[in-house]
Design a protein around this motif. Structure first.
Motif, PDB file in Angstrom:
ATOM      1  N   ASP A 240       0.729  -1.106   0.137  1.00  0.00           N
ATOM      2  CA  ASP A 240       0.009   0.028  -0.032  1.00  0.00           C
ATOM      3  C   ASP A 240       0.811   1.007   0.147  1.00  0.00           C
TER       4      ASP A 240
ATOM      5  N   ALA B  13      -6.343  -0.649  -1.615  1.00  0.00           N
ATOM      6  CA  ALA B  13      -6.732  -0.531  -3.149  1.00  0.00           C
ATOM      7  C   ALA B  13      -7.382  -1.907  -3.408  1.00  0.00           C
ATOM      8  N   GLU B  14      -6.997  -3.050  -3.033  1.00  0.00           N
ATOM      9  CA  GLU B  14      -7.551  -4.310  -3.385  1.00  0.00           C
ATOM     10  C   GLU B  14      -9.117  -4.441  -2.717  1.00  0.00           C
TER      11      GLU B  14
ATOM     12  N   ARG C 134     -11.091  -1.978  -2.190  1.00  0.00           N
ATOM     13  CA  ARG C 134     -11.956  -1.013  -2.714  1.00  0.00           C
ATOM     14  C   ARG C 134     -12.330  -1.694  -3.941  1.00  0.00           C
ATOM     15  N   ALA C 135     -11.416  -2.295  -4.716  1.00  0.00           N
ATOM     16  CA  ALA C 135     -11.986  -3.007  -5.870  1.00  0.00           C
ATOM     17  C   ALA C 135     -12.697  -3.935  -5.837  1.00  0.00           C
ATOM     18  N   ALA C 136     -12.647  -4.571  -4.796  1.00  0.00           N
ATOM     19  CA  ALA C 136     -13.471  -5.875  -4.330  1.00  0.00           C
ATOM     20  C   ALA C 136     -14.746  -5.766  -3.934  1.00  0.00           C
ATOM     21  N   HIS C 137     -14.796  -4.477  -2.951  1.00  0.00           N
ATOM     22  CA  HIS C 137     -16.006  -4.490  -2.047  1.00  0.00           C
ATOM     23  C   HIS C 137     -16.630  -2.934  -2.395  1.00  0.00           C
ATOM     24  N   GLY C 138     -16.056  -2.146  -3.185  1.00  0.00           N
ATOM     25  CA  GLY C 138     -16.669  -0.719  -3.386  1.00  0.00           C
ATOM     26  C   GLY C 138     -17.002   0.062  -2.227  1.00  0.00           C
TER      27      GLY C 138
END
Length: 473
Positions: free
Chosen positions: A211, A358-359, A361-365
């Motif tokens: 991160d 970042a991961e 956010r991409a997975a769970h919004g």
């Protein structure tokens, strides 16, 4: 002359962390085991990786501590470093641990150890040291080796890797490091603290896997100690120079150093194992395995670095447990990297388990909540003057899906969050634990408690309810 035949329950190829764990566990549970190793017992971790690097970092930390402490009322002094004695400490550390991984210990447990190179000669047989071993199950645990990138001229100079750098007895005057990953950053800081000038050349971002919010303080700390870090810079050519070695760079003038360390990653190398004879397929990263770590030959497993995934000693141990479950007990086993932590042992340390921000956010919004607290809010950190750093926890619907820490003892603190992800704890359970005071461990409890700030302390309905209860007799 035909090879002598041996038949066992389990044949393990490779005596590094993964192979030793399988062999020890299996033989103590009653299985007959042959362990084959052509190199050093203990593999990379003991001889060239985790153990020597942490011993070197310990010496470097002590040297650095002599020159700090003014803010705590201790006058700094110049450390006198005996580099050869430092390497004696590294060697002594390896020697102290080596008996646990030794051939003698494993033979004492009942494992037959063959010190030779193994090669499959059939789907159910390997040959090594003039012996033909057939087995019910095989385990490939051959580890990984440093990668030497295809840089023109690199083959013409003396380029050290983690397998050779610990053999240096004289301190490098100017160490140039190709690669700003964990190995490059750790070795750069260690050598700088021991008196070397150090330059890192990184084609992307230093600690690029981490991160950015966690990596930045580490980069700043190394730069503050005098390590030159050239990010976004590629090496176009390497050549010998009067000083030692010269690197032509993509973004400016060439740099010269006395020694070159290549820390550009590692690759699983199942060299000359005859995998094609055994029907075992490989991928770009290692031996091809399914979710249960089985190869395309159902008799054969591949674990640890050889399986082509993350390269951690603790992951190798985890894989070993899964293979024992599957091969010895016939129980279903599936590998998961959801709760596998990683740590870079610089100062400050940086640790991560599960998803980064970042991961996540991409997975769970929008379902993601990020909890964060600084070290500066911790009383133990204040008392010891170690206030740089913070912890952040990624939470979805009340359960952590990842945690990252940068700061003192981050590697020790991440264990709680690895447990939380492993057994799917709720963040409320972490918030409800009682942590001893004053400890850095309170940071995890406080971070978990941040989840309830908007729900309790900033919620008008809660405030109204409390006032109503207070009116009751």
């Amino acid at each position: 002359m035909s090879a002598e035949s041996v038949h066992v329950d389990l044949c393990v190829i490779g005596a590094g962390s993964a192979g030793l764990s399988v062999a020890a566990g299996a033989v103590q549970m009653g299985a007959s085991v042959v362990l084959i190793e052509a190199g050093e017992m203990g593999g990379d971790c003991l001889n060239y990786g985790c153990v020597p690097s942490k011993a070197l970092l310990a010496s470097a930390k002590t040297a650095h501590g002599r020159g700090t402490g003014a803010e705590l009322g201790v006058a700094p002094v110049r450390a006198e470093v005996d580099f050869a004695a430092v390497k004696d400490h590294v060697a002594a550390t390896i020697a102290a641990i080596a008996p646990h991984d030794s051939q003698e210990r494993f033979e004492g447990l009942g494992v037959e150890v063959i010190r030779a190179r193994a090669r499959f000669v059939a789907r159910d047989a390997v040959e090594a040291g003039g012996r033909r071993i057939t087995a019910r199950r095989f385990v490939i645990a051959t580890g990984s080796r440093p990668v030497l990138p295809p840089i023109p001229g690199l083959e013409t100079v003396e380029a050290y890797t983690n397998e050779t750098i610990f053999g240096l007895r004289a301190r490098p005057d100017h160490l140039v490091v190709i690669g700003g990953g964990p190995i490059g950053m750790e070795m750069a800081q260690a050598h700088r603290r021991l008196g070397s000038r150090v330059t890192i050349v990184e084609g992307d971002r230093a600690l690029g896997r981490e991160d950015p919010d966690l990596a930045a303080p580490v980069v700043e700390a190394l730069r503050a100690e005098g390590v030159e870090i050239r990010e976004g810079t590629t090496v176009e050519r390497v050549a010998a120079s009067a000083e030692g070695v010269e690197l032509s760079l993509s973004d400016g003038p060439a740099i010269s150093g006395t020694h070159l360390l290549v820390a550009a990653g590692r690759r699983a190398v199942p060299e000359d194992l005859g995998l094609e004879v055994a029907g075992i397929e490989t991928s770009k990263t290692g031996v091809k395995v399914d979710g249960g770590l089985r190869t395309t030959n159902r008799r054969v497993y591949a674990i640890g670095d050889a399986a082509g995934g993350a390269q951690f000693t603790h992951l190798a141990g985890y894989h070993a447990g899964l293979v024992i479950r599957s091969a010895l007990f016939g129980l279903p086993a599936k590998a998961s990297d959801r709760a596998i932590p990683r740590v870079t042992y610089t100062a400050p340390e940086v640790a991560q388990v599960g998803l980064t921000e970042a991961e996540a956010r991409a997975a769970h919004g929008d379902r993601l909540e990020v909890l964060s607290v600084p070290y500066s809010g911790n009383d133990r950190a204040q008392a010891e003057g170690r206030t740089a750093g913070h912890i952040k926890v990624m939470v979805v619907r009340g359960r952590p899906v990842g945690a990252g820490i940068v700061g003192a003892q981050a590697g020790e603190l991440i264990g709680l969050w690895a447990l939380a992800l492993s057994v799917r704890l709720k963040v409320s359970q972490v918030a409800g634990m009682v942590a001893p005071y004053p400890t850095l461990g309170e940071l995890s409890k406080r971070a978990a408690g941040q989840y309830f700030v908007p729900r309790l302390f900033e919620n008008p309905r809660v405030r109204r309810f409390v006032r109503l209860v207070q009116r009751l007799p």
